[in-house]
Motif scaffolding. Structure first.
Motif, PDB file in Angstrom:
ATOM      1  N   GLU A   7     -12.238  71.880  44.618  1.00 32.69           N
ATOM      2  CA  GLU A   7     -11.532  70.683  45.086  1.00 32.69           C
ATOM      3  C   GLU A   7     -10.228  71.025  45.801  1.00 32.69           C
ATOM      4  N   GLU A   8      -9.733  72.236  45.583  1.00 29.48           N
ATOM      5  CA  GLU A   8      -8.467  72.629  46.214  1.00 29.48           C
ATOM      6  C   GLU A   8      -8.674  73.258  47.586  1.00 29.48           C
ATOM      7  N   LEU A   9      -9.886  73.124  48.142  1.00 30.74           N
ATOM      8  CA  LEU A   9     -10.198  73.771  49.421  1.00 30.74           C
ATOM      9  C   LEU A   9     -10.440  72.747  50.522  1.00 30.74           C
ATOM     10  N   ALA A  28      -8.928  84.303  59.869  1.00 32.07           N
ATOM     11  CA  ALA A  28      -7.973  83.190  59.869  1.00 32.07           C
ATOM     12  C   ALA A  28      -6.563  83.767  59.882  1.00 32.07           C
ATOM     13  N   GLY A  29      -5.628  82.971  60.316  1.00 30.42           N
ATOM     14  CA  GLY A  29      -4.242  83.446  60.464  1.00 30.42           C
ATOM     15  C   GLY A  29      -3.525  83.622  59.127  1.00 30.42           C
ATOM     16  N   ALA A  30      -2.300  84.188  59.231  1.00 30.67           N
ATOM     17  CA  ALA A  30      -1.485  84.408  58.034  1.00 30.67           C
ATOM     18  C   ALA A  30      -1.130  83.062  57.395  1.00 30.67           C
ATOM     19  N   GLY A  31      -1.229  83.010  56.094  1.00 29.06           N
ATOM     20  CA  GLY A  31      -0.842  81.810  55.348  1.00 29.06           C
ATOM     21  C   GLY A  31      -1.806  80.648  55.483  1.00 29.06           C
ATOM     22  N   SER A  32      -3.004  80.914  56.028  1.00 31.99           N
ATOM     23  CA  SER A  32      -3.938  79.806  56.264  1.00 31.99           C
ATOM     24  C   SER A  32      -4.898  79.580  55.091  1.00 31.99           C
ATOM     25  N   GLY A  33      -4.844  80.462  54.098  1.00 34.31           N
ATOM     26  CA  GLY A  33      -5.666  80.231  52.908  1.00 34.31           C
ATOM     27  C   GLY A  33      -6.814  81.201  52.709  1.00 34.31           C
ATOM     28  N   LYS A  34      -6.704  82.405  53.266  1.00 32.22           N
ATOM     29  CA  LYS A  34      -7.782  83.404  53.087  1.00 32.22           C
ATOM     30  C   LYS A  34      -7.873  83.869  51.634  1.00 32.22           C
ATOM     31  N   THR A  35      -6.723  84.195  51.057  1.00 31.19           N
ATOM     32  CA  THR A  35      -6.739  84.675  49.668  1.00 31.19           C
ATOM     33  C   THR A  35      -7.257  83.575  48.746  1.00 31.19           C
ATOM     34  N   ARG A  36      -6.876  82.343  49.046  1.00 32.20           N
ATOM     35  CA  ARG A  36      -7.375  81.233  48.222  1.00 32.20           C
ATOM     36  C   ARG A  36      -8.907  81.193  48.279  1.00 32.20           C
ATOM     37  N   VAL A  37      -9.456  81.446  49.472  1.00 27.87           N
ATOM     38  CA  VAL A  37     -10.909  81.464  49.634  1.00 27.87           C
ATOM     39  C   VAL A  37     -11.523  82.591  48.801  1.00 27.87           C
ATOM     40  N   LYS A  71      -2.991  88.185  39.941  1.00 27.20           N
ATOM     41  CA  LYS A  71      -2.279  87.038  39.383  1.00 27.20           C
ATOM     42  C   LYS A  71      -3.116  85.761  39.540  1.00 27.20           C
ATOM     43  N   ARG A  72      -3.745  85.623  40.714  1.00 29.86           N
ATOM     44  CA  ARG A  72      -4.479  84.380  40.977  1.00 29.86           C
ATOM     45  C   ARG A  72      -5.812  84.322  40.226  1.00 29.86           C
ATOM     46  N   ILE A  73      -6.405  85.484  39.949  1.00 31.10           N
ATOM     47  CA  ILE A  73      -7.627  85.482  39.132  1.00 31.10           C
ATOM     48  C   ILE A  73      -7.252  85.144  37.685  1.00 31.10           C
TER      49      ILE A  73
HETATM   50  N1  LIG Z   1      -6.681  73.964  51.217  1.00 27.91           N
HETATM   51  C1  LIG Z   1      -5.437  74.160  50.803  1.00 27.91           C
HETATM   52  N2  LIG Z   1      -4.700  73.118  50.356  1.00 27.91           N
HETATM   53  C2  LIG Z   1      -3.432  73.292  49.949  1.00 27.91           C
HETATM   54  N3  LIG Z   1      -2.783  74.494  49.912  1.00 27.91           N
HETATM   55  C3  LIG Z   1      -3.459  75.559  50.339  1.00 27.91           C
HETATM   56  C4  LIG Z   1      -4.812  75.468  50.812  1.00 27.91           C
HETATM   57  N4  LIG Z   1      -5.215  76.720  51.150  1.00 27.91           N
HETATM   58  C5  LIG Z   1      -4.189  77.548  50.912  1.00 27.91           C
HETATM   59  N5  LIG Z   1      -3.125  76.869  50.414  1.00 27.91           N
HETATM   60  C6  LIG Z   1      -1.815  77.402  50.038  1.00 27.91           C
HETATM   61  O1  LIG Z   1      -1.234  78.007  51.183  1.00 27.91           O
HETATM   62  C7  LIG Z   1      -0.546  79.183  50.836  1.00 27.91           C
HETATM   63  C8  LIG Z   1      -1.140  80.376  51.613  1.00 27.91           C
HETATM   64  O2  LIG Z   1      -2.487  80.595  51.174  1.00 27.91           O
HETATM   65  P1  LIG Z   1      -3.092  82.031  51.039  1.00 27.91           P
HETATM   66  O3  LIG Z   1      -4.435  81.893  50.438  1.00 27.91           O
HETATM   67  O4  LIG Z   1      -2.120  82.945  50.334  1.00 27.91           O
HETATM   68  O5  LIG Z   1      -3.182  82.420  52.585  1.00 27.91           O
HETATM   69  P2  LIG Z   1      -3.487  83.823  53.298  1.00 27.91           P
HETATM   70  O6  LIG Z   1      -4.161  84.711  52.295  1.00 27.91           O
HETATM   71  O7  LIG Z   1      -4.374  83.449  54.455  1.00 27.91           O
HETATM   72  O8  LIG Z   1      -2.161  84.350  53.752  1.00 27.91           O
HETATM   73  C9  LIG Z   1      -0.696  79.369  49.331  1.00 27.91           C
HETATM   74  O9  LIG Z   1       0.443  78.832  48.694  1.00 27.91           O
HETATM   75  C10 LIG Z   1      -1.940  78.545  49.022  1.00 27.91           C
HETATM   76  O10 LIG Z   1      -1.937  78.094  47.681  1.00 27.91           O
END
Ligand SMILES: Nc1ncnc2c1ncn2[C@@H]1O[C@H](COP(=O)(O)OP(=O)(O)O)[C@@H](O)[C@H]1O
Ligand SMILES: [Mg+2]
Length: 138
Positions: A7-9, A28-37, A71-73
């Protein structure tokens, strides 16, 4: 099916996480949510597809990125390995290096160590002065 991390994606992230048919590349670019994926993908594999956490390898370039992934795991799952390319390769060599005649206590030399070693060898075989004078008179 547990959904909290899904749900957070956003929709592109969800598509990447839910794709489990084989290898995939996420650009994907920096800070765009790759690690979250990546984290969600791991959780999805474990919680919804019953993949053994010990069979999952997470590998990256920097120690900082490793710490972030760990940390995130969180403490809930202990994965097979989370680390840098360098530490992963060093681990393989410590475990199986004997197959290529490498001792378990091998050392890894950084660039400064390598230069010092070459200088020491040149000095020991008395080549250092000859090489320096060679360069000087060229
Ligand atoms: N779909 C999303 N909704 C809200 N916040 C998000 C989402 N995807 C990523 N974030 C937040 O954006 C920030 C950067 O995400 P991160 O996964 O670290 O990006 P990357 O690895 O691409 O640099 C983190 O604080 C993350 O929690
Ligand atoms: Mg990242």
């Amino acid at each position: 099916m547990k959904k909290n991390f899904l749900e957070e994606l956003n929709s592109s992230q969800k598509q990447a996480v839910l794709y489990i048919k084989g290898p995939s590349i996420i650009l994907a670019g920096a800070g765009s949510g790759k690690t979250r994926v990546l984290i969600a993908k791991v959780l999805n594999l474990i919680e919804n597809h019953f993949v053994d956490p010990k069979k999952i390898l997470m590998i990256t370039f920097t120690n900082k990125a490793v710490e972030e992934m760990k940390k995130r795991i969180g403490f809930k799952y202990s994965l097979g390995f989370v680390g840098t390319f360098h530490s992963f390769c060093a681990k393989i060599l410590r475990l199986d290096g004997n197959k290529i005649n490498l001792k378990k206590n091998f050392l890894i030399y950084d660039e400064n160590d390598q230069l010092s070693l070459i200088k020491l060898i040149l000095k020991n075989i008395n080549l250092n002065k000859k090489i320096y004078s060679c360069l000087f008179f060229k």
